[in-house]
Design a protein around this motif. Structure first.
Motif, short mmCIF file in Angstrom:
data_model
loop_
_atom_site.label_atom_id
_atom_site.label_comp_id
_atom_site.label_asym_id
_atom_site.label_seq_id
_atom_site.Cartn_x
_atom_site.Cartn_y
_atom_site.Cartn_z
N GLU A 138 0.76 -1.24 0.11
CA GLU A 138 -0.20 -0.03 -0.10
C GLU A 138 0.82 1.33 0.11
N GLU A 139 1.89 1.34 0.92
CA GLU A 139 2.63 2.64 1.03
C GLU A 139 3.44 2.67 -0.20
N THR A 140 4.01 1.34 -0.86
CA THR A 140 4.83 1.57 -1.96
C THR A 140 3.84 2.07 -3.20
N GLU A 141 2.86 1.49 -3.40
CA GLU A 141 1.91 1.87 -4.46
C GLU A 141 1.41 3.42 -4.40
N SER A 142 1.13 3.83 -2.98
CA SER A 142 0.60 5.19 -2.62
C SER A 142 1.88 6.14 -3.22
N THR A 143 3.10 5.72 -2.94
CA THR A 143 4.29 6.53 -3.52
C THR A 143 4.27 6.75 -4.85
N ILE A 144 4.15 5.43 -5.54
CA ILE A 144 4.32 5.71 -7.09
C ILE A 144 3.24 6.52 -7.66
N VAL A 145 1.94 6.28 -7.15
CA VAL A 145 0.63 7.06 -7.61
C VAL A 145 0.76 8.69 -7.30
N ARG A 146 1.71 8.88 -6.11
CA ARG A 146 1.79 10.39 -5.91
C ARG A 146 2.61 10.92 -6.95
N ASP A 147 3.82 10.25 -7.43
CA ASP A 147 4.62 10.66 -8.16
C ASP A 147 3.99 10.86 -9.54
N GLU A 148 3.20 9.96 -9.86
CA GLU A 148 2.18 10.15 -11.37
C GLU A 148 1.55 11.16 -11.16
N MET A 149 0.86 11.57 -10.13
CA MET A 149 -0.01 12.55 -9.97
C MET A 149 0.67 14.02 -9.91
N ARG A 150 1.84 13.83 -9.32
CA ARG A 150 2.45 15.31 -9.36
C ARG A 150 2.91 15.30 -10.86
N GLU A 151 3.49 14.63 -11.63
CA GLU A 151 3.88 14.68 -13.04
C GLU A 151 2.66 15.19 -13.81
N GLN A 152 1.43 14.46 -13.48
CA GLN A 152 0.09 15.03 -14.14
C GLN A 152 -0.21 16.49 -13.90
N LEU A 153 0.11 16.71 -12.89
CA LEU A 153 -0.38 18.31 -12.40
C LEU A 153 0.49 19.14 -12.74
N SER A 154 1.80 18.48 -12.94
CA SER A 154 2.86 19.68 -13.49
C SER A 154 2.74 19.96 -15.09
N ILE A 155 2.11 19.05 -15.65
CA ILE A 155 1.79 19.14 -17.08
C ILE A 155 0.41 20.00 -17.13
N ARG A 156 -0.44 19.72 -16.33
CA ARG A 156 -1.41 20.75 -16.46
C ARG A 156 -1.05 22.23 -16.19
N LEU A 157 -0.04 22.33 -15.19
CA LEU A 157 0.34 23.60 -14.75
C LEU A 157 1.11 24.20 -15.89
N ALA A 158 1.91 23.36 -16.61
CA ALA A 158 2.69 23.94 -17.71
C ALA A 158 1.86 24.42 -18.71
N ARG A 159 0.61 23.72 -19.12
CA ARG A 159 -0.29 24.06 -20.23
C ARG A 159 -1.30 25.44 -19.76
N GLN A 160 -1.23 25.47 -18.53
CA GLN A 160 -1.82 26.76 -17.99
C GLN A 160 -0.94 27.80 -18.25
N VAL A 161 0.12 27.68 -17.81
CA VAL A 161 1.12 28.82 -18.09
C VAL A 161 1.17 29.17 -19.73
N GLU A 162 1.05 28.11 -20.60
CA GLU A 162 1.05 28.35 -21.78
C GLU A 162 -0.09 29.24 -22.41
N TYR A 163 -1.19 28.62 -21.86
CA TYR A 163 -2.49 29.40 -22.39
C TYR A 163 -2.50 30.80 -21.75
N TRP A 164 -1.92 30.93 -20.55
CA TRP A 164 -1.69 32.52 -20.27
C TRP A 164 -0.78 33.28 -20.88
#
Length: 172
Positions: A138-164
């Motif tokens: 559970e802890e290992t999977e949680s860490t992996i999923v959090r890393d993936e979430m952070r990458e997806q969030l950073s992609i969305r942030l970069a797209r927001q910056v591009e839009y602005w």
């Protein structure tokens, strides 16, 4: 005639294989040359998100500087919230599913600190099925999923910056 059918069949099979393997074109994030280099500002608890966003910019050939004074655009990111909530319980009242939440805000500033756009909040959520008999998994999977979430969030942030930045470019 047989060769033509074989080509069509191989093309269709290749497309199906690509779709089945999860390959997806993500597009690119680009900023106008007169808005680069970019400086990313983040608080201490947002450093992982800052590094992910920097990685997204570098992947997309956006110049990032370490010195605020050199920047033509300041991107301010803040990790607002990280949560883990129980979503469902099993018969023994243990977590059968849990949800991970992350939210972050982004804003654009001029080199002199004037707010140009934002702040804007983005959220990322994931639901994970838990094996209560394997707490290490559970802890290992949680860490992996959090890393993936952070990458997806950073992609969305970069797209927001591009839009602005495109909006700022369009203004006379």
């Amino acid at each position: 005639m047989q060769i033509k059918r074989l080509r069509i069949l191989l093309t269709v099979a290749g497309c199906l294989w690509l779709a089945a393997c999860g390959f997806a074109l993500r597009g690119s994030t680009s900023l106008a040359a007169d808005m680069q280099p970019v400086y990313i500002s983040a608080e201490r608890d947002s450093q992982e998100l800052k590094q992910s966003l920097k990685r997204q910019f570098v992947i997309n050939d956006v110049a990032v500087t370490k010195r605020r004074g050199e920047a033509k655009l300041i991107v301010v990111v803040k990790l607002l919230e990280e949560q883990k909530r129980s979503a469902a319980l099993d018969r023994e009242a243990r977590d059968a599913e849990y949800a991970l939440y992350e939210s972050a805000s982004v804003e654009l500033q001029s080199p002199d600190g004037k707010n140009l756009k934002g702040p804007h909040t983005l959220q990322q959520r994931r639901l994970i099925v838990n094996d209560p008999d394997n707490p290490v998994g559970e802890e290992t999977e949680s860490t992996i999923v959090r890393d993936e979430m952070r990458e997806q969030l950073s992609i969305r942030l970069a797209r927001q910056v591009e839009y602005w930045s495109n909006q700022l470019q369009a203004k006379p």
